[in-house]
Scaffold this active site. Structure first.
Site, PDB file in Angstrom:
ATOM      1  N   ASN A   6       0.857  -1.182   0.000  1.00 25.35           N
ATOM      2  CA  ASN A   6       0.000   0.000   0.000  1.00 25.35           C
ATOM      3  C   ASN A   6       0.906   1.250   0.000  1.00 25.35           C
ATOM      4  OD1 ASN A   6      -1.366   2.291   1.151  1.00 25.35           O
ATOM      5  ND2 ASN A   6      -3.043   0.947   1.716  1.00 25.35           N
ATOM      6  N   ASP A   8      -0.097   4.476  -0.056  1.00 21.84           N
ATOM      7  CA  ASP A   8      -0.805   5.699   0.358  1.00 21.84           C
ATOM      8  C   ASP A   8       0.123   6.712   1.022  1.00 21.84           C
ATOM      9  OD1 ASP A   8      -3.124   4.439  -0.425  1.00 21.84           O
ATOM     10  OD2 ASP A   8      -3.959   4.227   1.587  1.00 21.84           O
ATOM     11  N   HIS A   9       1.026   6.192   1.891  1.00 23.33           N
ATOM     12  CA  HIS A   9       1.811   7.139   2.688  1.00 23.33           C
ATOM     13  C   HIS A   9       2.962   7.784   1.943  1.00 23.33           C
ATOM     14  CE1 HIS A   9      -0.842   6.726   5.854  1.00 23.33           C
ATOM     15  NE2 HIS A   9      -0.502   5.504   6.210  1.00 23.33           N
ATOM     16  N   HIS A  42      -5.747   3.551  -1.343  1.00 26.27           N
ATOM     17  CA  HIS A  42      -7.078   3.897  -0.840  1.00 26.27           C
ATOM     18  C   HIS A  42      -7.405   5.307  -1.328  1.00 26.27           C
ATOM     19  CE1 HIS A  42      -9.867   4.243   2.966  1.00 26.27           C
ATOM     20  NE2 HIS A  42     -10.483   4.551   1.850  1.00 26.27           N
ATOM     21  N   ARG A  44      -9.571   8.149  -0.942  1.00 28.76           N
ATOM     22  CA  ARG A  44     -10.543   8.644   0.035  1.00 28.76           C
ATOM     23  C   ARG A  44     -11.333   9.816  -0.539  1.00 28.76           C
ATOM     24  NH1 ARG A  44     -10.354   7.807   5.499  1.00 28.76           N
ATOM     25  NH2 ARG A  44      -8.930   6.183   6.160  1.00 28.76           N
ATOM     26  N   ARG A  48      -6.945  12.872   0.830  1.00 27.46           N
ATOM     27  CA  ARG A  48      -5.883  13.348   1.724  1.00 27.46           C
ATOM     28  C   ARG A  48      -4.507  12.827   1.336  1.00 27.46           C
ATOM     29  NH1 ARG A  48      -7.309  10.072   7.231  1.00 27.46           N
ATOM     30  NH2 ARG A  48      -9.331  11.021   6.879  1.00 27.46           N
ATOM     31  N   GLU A  69      -8.741   0.402  -2.956  1.00 27.75           N
ATOM     32  CA  GLU A  69      -9.503   0.331  -1.712  1.00 27.75           C
ATOM     33  C   GLU A  69     -10.431   1.535  -1.683  1.00 27.75           C
ATOM     34  OE1 GLU A  69      -6.540  -0.615   1.486  1.00 27.75           O
ATOM     35  OE2 GLU A  69      -7.908   0.727   2.551  1.00 27.75           O
ATOM     36  N   THR A 100      -8.353   3.551   8.511  1.00 28.98           N
ATOM     37  CA  THR A 100      -9.555   2.717   8.598  1.00 28.98           C
ATOM     38  C   THR A 100      -9.653   2.128  10.007  1.00 28.98           C
ATOM     39  OG1 THR A 100      -9.079   2.166   6.300  1.00 28.98           O
ATOM     40  CG2 THR A 100     -10.804   0.896   7.385  1.00 28.98           C
ATOM     41  N   GLU A 150     -10.876  -9.540   3.153  1.00 26.81           N
ATOM     42  CA  GLU A 150      -9.620  -9.108   3.767  1.00 26.81           C
ATOM     43  C   GLU A 150      -9.882  -9.005   5.261  1.00 26.81           C
ATOM     44  OE1 GLU A 150      -7.512  -5.633   2.248  1.00 26.81           O
ATOM     45  OE2 GLU A 150      -6.589  -5.368   4.211  1.00 26.81           O
ATOM     46  N   HIS A 190      -3.811  -4.559   7.780  1.00 30.35           N
ATOM     47  CA  HIS A 190      -3.919  -3.449   8.716  1.00 30.35           C
ATOM     48  C   HIS A 190      -3.018  -3.679   9.920  1.00 30.35           C
ATOM     49  CE1 HIS A 190      -5.454   0.221  10.345  1.00 30.35           C
ATOM     50  NE2 HIS A 190      -6.037   0.409   9.184  1.00 30.35           N
ATOM     51  N   GLY A 191      -2.114  -2.730  10.108  1.00 29.95           N
ATOM     52  CA  GLY A 191      -1.255  -2.733  11.293  1.00 29.95           C
ATOM     53  C   GLY A 191      -0.145  -3.772  11.258  1.00 29.95           C
ATOM     54  N   GLY A 212       1.104  -1.287   4.405  1.00 31.82           N
ATOM     55  CA  GLY A 212       1.464   0.056   3.970  1.00 31.82           C
ATOM     56  C   GLY A 212       2.397   0.763   4.916  1.00 31.82           C
TER      57      GLY A 212
HETATM   58  N1  PXP Z   1      -5.984  -2.992   4.494  1.00 32.43           N
HETATM   59  C1  PXP Z   1      -6.910  -2.021   4.603  1.00 32.43           C
HETATM   60  C2  PXP Z   1      -8.326  -2.363   4.296  1.00 32.43           C
HETATM   61  C3  PXP Z   1      -6.548  -0.716   4.974  1.00 32.43           C
HETATM   62  O1  PXP Z   1      -7.487   0.244   5.083  1.00 32.43           O
HETATM   63  C4  PXP Z   1      -5.191  -0.427   5.200  1.00 32.43           C
HETATM   64  C5  PXP Z   1      -4.772   0.970   5.537  1.00 32.43           C
HETATM   65  O2  PXP Z   1      -4.967   1.801   4.451  1.00 32.43           O
HETATM   66  C6  PXP Z   1      -4.260  -1.465   5.063  1.00 32.43           C
HETATM   67  C7  PXP Z   1      -4.686  -2.752   4.732  1.00 32.43           C
HETATM   68  C8  PXP Z   1      -2.804  -1.250   5.301  1.00 32.43           C
HETATM   69  O3  PXP Z   1      -2.639  -0.971   6.647  1.00 32.43           O
HETATM   70  P1  PXP Z   1      -1.229  -0.486   7.190  1.00 32.43           P
HETATM   71  O4  PXP Z   1      -0.953   0.828   6.544  1.00 32.43           O
HETATM   72  O5  PXP Z   1      -1.430  -0.398   8.656  1.00 32.43           O
HETATM   73  O6  PXP Z   1      -0.229  -1.529   6.783  1.00 32.43           O
END
Ligand code: PXP
Length: 239
Positions: A6, A8-9, A42, A44, A48, A69, A100, A150, A190-191, A212
């Protein structure tokens, strides 16, 4: 187990200065060259981090699976129908959340989710739904026609005591097994970090994870050394 990165960052850093670098498209290419099976972003409502331009370019440049996403809103469904990513992951989206917060409660909006899944699948898009690791939600994901669930690993990732980590890990494992038994592919995300990935990677029922923050955070730190050396080298040459 496959890894979707991911990015995004990367866009979060770019948007901090409203400039054009770093480009998540470049980061996506590097992630794929390093072995990622695909790229997740993602989009949004508030744009952002990832913007429409990123999604348009990534659709054309990602060589593996491009996973968009998004919330199942009319705006996002329209974008997905136009861009046609390989996969869409439906997520809940709160206005003020940092990230999320949890899985989609399918029962709370089942008709809308079902209609969204049908629209995306009509375009040939593989549909994943981000849910808490809960067998009831897995069943509803199957009922609304999803291909993939997921499983939200964020609670597992946030736990600190060995017993609670184990308890949350078990929820993820049970939900993944249930998903497979129902004919759904299980993903996780996530996380997840360099410290907590191993127990998840041992769950063979999970085919893929999306990571991500931890990867981009590490990339910043492992890259600082070279970045500073390159700047000093330029200054030395000039001076
Ligand atoms: N899966 C989903 C559905 C998410 O919303 C996110 C965060 O955008 C991730 C995975 C990735 O999470 P992380 O950035 O904590 O690795």
């Amino acid at each position: 187990m496959r890894l979707s990165v991911n990015v995004d960052h990367v866009a979060t850093i770019r948007q901090a200065r409203m400039t054009d670098e770093p480009d998540p498209v470049w980061a996506a290419s590097q992630a794929e060259l390093a072995g990622a099976c695909g790229i997740t972003v993602h989009l949004r409502r508030d744009r952002r981090h990832i913007g429409d331009r990123d999604v348009e370019i990534l659709r054309k440049t990602v060589a593996g699976v491009f996973n968009l996403e998004m919330k199942a809103s009319e705006e996002m469904l329209g974008i997905a129908e136009r861009i046609v990513p390989d996969m869409c992951t439906l997520v809940p989206e709160g206005e003020d959340e940092l990230t999320t917060q949890g899985g989609l409660d399918i029962m709370a909006e089942e008709a809308e989710v079902k209609a969204a899944v049908a629209r995306l699948k009509k375009k040939g898009i593989v549909v994943s739904i981000f849910i808490d690791p809960d067998v009831v939600q897995v069943g509803r994901a199957k009922a609304v026609g999803a291909d993939i669930v997921e499983l939200h690993t964020g609670i597992y990732a946030d736990e600190r005591a060995p017993e609670t980590i184990q308890r949350e890990l078990e929820k993820v494992r049970v939900a993944a097994i249930a998903a497979n038994e129902m004919g759904l592919v299980a993903h996780g995300g996530h996380g997840l970090t360099y410290r907590n990935i191993e127990p998840i990677a041992r769950i063979h029922e999970i085919e893929e994870v999306s990571i991500g923050h931890s990867i981009i955070a590490r990339a910043v730190l492992v890259g600082v050394d070279l970045a500073v050396r390159e700047m000093i080298a330029l200054m030395d040459v000039a001076g």
